[in-house]
Design a protein around this motif. Sequence first.
Motif, PDB file in Angstrom:
ATOM      1  N   THR A   1       3.310  11.501  11.929  1.00 40.87           N
ATOM      2  CA  THR A   1       2.787  11.054  13.225  1.00 40.87           C
ATOM      3  C   THR A   1       1.601  10.124  13.049  1.00 40.87           C
ATOM      4  N   ILE A   2       0.703  10.476  12.133  1.00 44.12           N
ATOM      5  CA  ILE A   2      -0.450   9.611  11.865  1.00 44.12           C
ATOM      6  C   ILE A   2       0.017   8.235  11.413  1.00 44.12           C
ATOM      7  N   PHE A   3       0.982   8.209  10.499  1.00 43.17           N
ATOM      8  CA  PHE A   3       1.498   6.938   9.994  1.00 43.17           C
ATOM      9  C   PHE A   3       2.079   6.093  11.123  1.00 43.17           C
ATOM     10  N   VAL A   4       2.926   6.692  11.959  1.00 43.75           N
ATOM     11  CA  VAL A   4       3.606   5.940  13.019  1.00 43.75           C
ATOM     12  C   VAL A   4       2.620   5.479  14.087  1.00 43.75           C
ATOM     13  N   VAL A   5       1.750   6.375  14.549  1.00 44.76           N
ATOM     14  CA  VAL A   5       0.809   6.023  15.620  1.00 44.76           C
ATOM     15  C   VAL A   5      -0.152   4.930  15.171  1.00 44.76           C
TER      16      VAL A   5
ATOM     17  N   SER B   1       0.828  -1.207   0.000  1.00 46.80           N
ATOM     18  CA  SER B   1       0.000   0.000   0.000  1.00 46.80           C
ATOM     19  C   SER B   1       0.859   1.252   0.000  1.00 46.80           C
ATOM     20  N   ALA B   2       1.955   1.234   0.774  1.00 48.28           N
ATOM     21  CA  ALA B   2       2.858   2.393   0.815  1.00 48.28           C
ATOM     22  C   ALA B   2       3.542   2.620  -0.527  1.00 48.28           C
ATOM     23  N   LEU B   3       3.721   1.523  -1.288  1.00 50.22           N
ATOM     24  CA  LEU B   3       4.345   1.652  -2.607  1.00 50.22           C
ATOM     25  C   LEU B   3       3.366   2.149  -3.663  1.00 50.22           C
ATOM     26  N   GLY B   4       2.145   2.481  -3.233  1.00 53.40           N
ATOM     27  CA  GLY B   4       1.225   3.139  -4.142  1.00 53.40           C
ATOM     28  C   GLY B   4       0.009   2.353  -4.567  1.00 53.40           C
TER      29      GLY B   4
ATOM     30  N   GLY C   1      -3.404  -2.286   4.808  1.00 53.91           N
ATOM     31  CA  GLY C   1      -3.694  -1.424   3.673  1.00 53.91           C
ATOM     32  C   GLY C   1      -3.864   0.025   4.081  1.00 53.91           C
ATOM     33  N   GLN C   2      -4.521   0.247   5.221  1.00 55.89           N
ATOM     34  CA  GLN C   2      -4.716   1.618   5.698  1.00 55.89           C
ATOM     35  C   GLN C   2      -3.401   2.248   6.149  1.00 55.89           C
ATOM     36  N   VAL C   3      -2.617   1.480   6.907  1.00 52.54           N
ATOM     37  CA  VAL C   3      -1.346   2.006   7.401  1.00 52.54           C
ATOM     38  C   VAL C   3      -0.443   2.417   6.237  1.00 52.54           C
ATOM     39  N   GLY C   4      -0.307   1.536   5.248  1.00 50.71           N
ATOM     40  CA  GLY C   4       0.540   1.852   4.110  1.00 50.71           C
ATOM     41  C   GLY C   4       0.050   3.057   3.336  1.00 50.71           C
ATOM     42  N   SER C   5      -1.252   3.159   3.186  1.00 50.82           N
ATOM     43  CA  SER C   5      -1.807   4.309   2.468  1.00 50.82           C
ATOM     44  C   SER C   5      -1.581   5.603   3.230  1.00 50.82           C
TER      45      SER C   5
ATOM     46  N   VAL D   1       3.931   9.562   1.362  1.00 51.95           N
ATOM     47  CA  VAL D   1       3.726   9.700  -0.075  1.00 51.95           C
ATOM     48  C   VAL D   1       2.668   8.717  -0.581  1.00 51.95           C
ATOM     49  N   GLY D   2       1.950   8.068   0.349  1.00 52.14           N
ATOM     50  CA  GLY D   2       0.829   7.214  -0.025  1.00 52.14           C
ATOM     51  C   GLY D   2      -0.401   8.053  -0.329  1.00 52.14           C
TER      52      GLY D   2
END
Length: 436
Positions: free
Chosen positions: A179-183, A105-108, A144-148, A152-153
């Motif tokens: 912060t949103i991504f990490v938390v 997901s993080a890869l797009g 999927g949510q975390v990666g997005s 840059v997701g």
Amino acid sequence: MISLAIGLALAISIAIGRVRKINIGLVAIPFAYIIGAFFMHMKPSAVIDLWPTHIFFGIFAISLFFGFAMANGTLAEIANGLLYRFRAAPVMLPVMIFLVSVLISALGAGYYAVMVLMAPIALLVCRKIGINPLVGALCADCGGQVGSNFMVGLNGVIFRNLITGEKFSSNEAFVVSTTIFVVYLVMTFLIILTMLFISSHQRKRDGMTAQEVTFAEPIPLDRRQRTNVWLIGVFVVILLVPPILHLCMPHNSAVTWVNSRVDVSLFAILFAVVCAFMRVGEEKESLLHVPWSTLIMIGGMGMLVSIAVKAGTISLLAGWVGHTPRLLIPVVLCFLAAVLNMFGGSFVGVVAPALFPVVATLARATGMSPVLLYTSTTIGGLATGISPFSAGGAMVLGFTDKDERDDMFHREFAVGLPVCVGAALVVSFLCSLVLG
């Protein structure tokens, strides 16, 4: 009176969209036009100008670039290869599914593409190793949510655009999105580990044994796919290094200049052109992976929310939330986002555009950290992704065998939803104690 009409318009748009299976954004546009032009005396051209062009272009550009990796099979091969290497530890496969979902997901690929790719695998793996299938559903959904949410997701780009639209700097937006991504990554990972431990203990107590889980041996990446991987790596580095350097050296004029010129959307278009030029894939195949229905939903709801901002509806909502005790404001925002998103809304398309202006107003009025308020709001809204009434939860039900769907519905609604929302509320309160 107008604020009430706008609130009803939002509710009716969501209801019509869910019941009649019409894109919510399409329904919202006529409401924005009627309320704006006939009740607020706006020119029709001014209503059209409320279309969130920056967000629309950002999602289109990101999806177009990463659509090449979806179309040529790069992301699917990466996922299969990672899972294959961990097949010897079947009990840990759900964790690997979560991490692979985050990566893809993080890869797009985006949340919905990951659900299509990983949710069936997750359910199959859990069935074979005797783990509660809800764990697999959460691995795909949360991953999927975390990666997005990655900076840059797709979600990360939307969050940053919404935040800068509220007059915060690009640096502040970058810090918030990070912060949103990490938390959310830490929170969901702990949820999955806890539920996996409980389910594994239950399996051992019942005397169940894990079956062998087989995956196809990965095929070496071809020239196009290897090139695609390198381009994605360069893209991510270019977009992450300047803001990080600027945070470390805020007074360096050269770093500041470079950081101010880097734009994720324009770079995505540039790299999409490079992909086409280097024959990584076909442009028309990449365009098929652009989420046009999501873009329409975000655009239409963005127009209606902008009408609400002009009418003062958002300020009224901020005033209501602001009357709660200061320590509980993040918790209230978290709960409000969860309630609004629980029954099929889109957080990035509906709830975030509606609540992020409230967050900005509250942050300035109370002096509370915008990082805290934005993070609490976001994790609350995203925590409802496993709801059977949401797109993610419904997709899981669709991948579940017919004779097991009622059971999965109960698990999603009675277990997954309360656990995720409860965890988000607890995390919001803890963050409030630390950052409030």
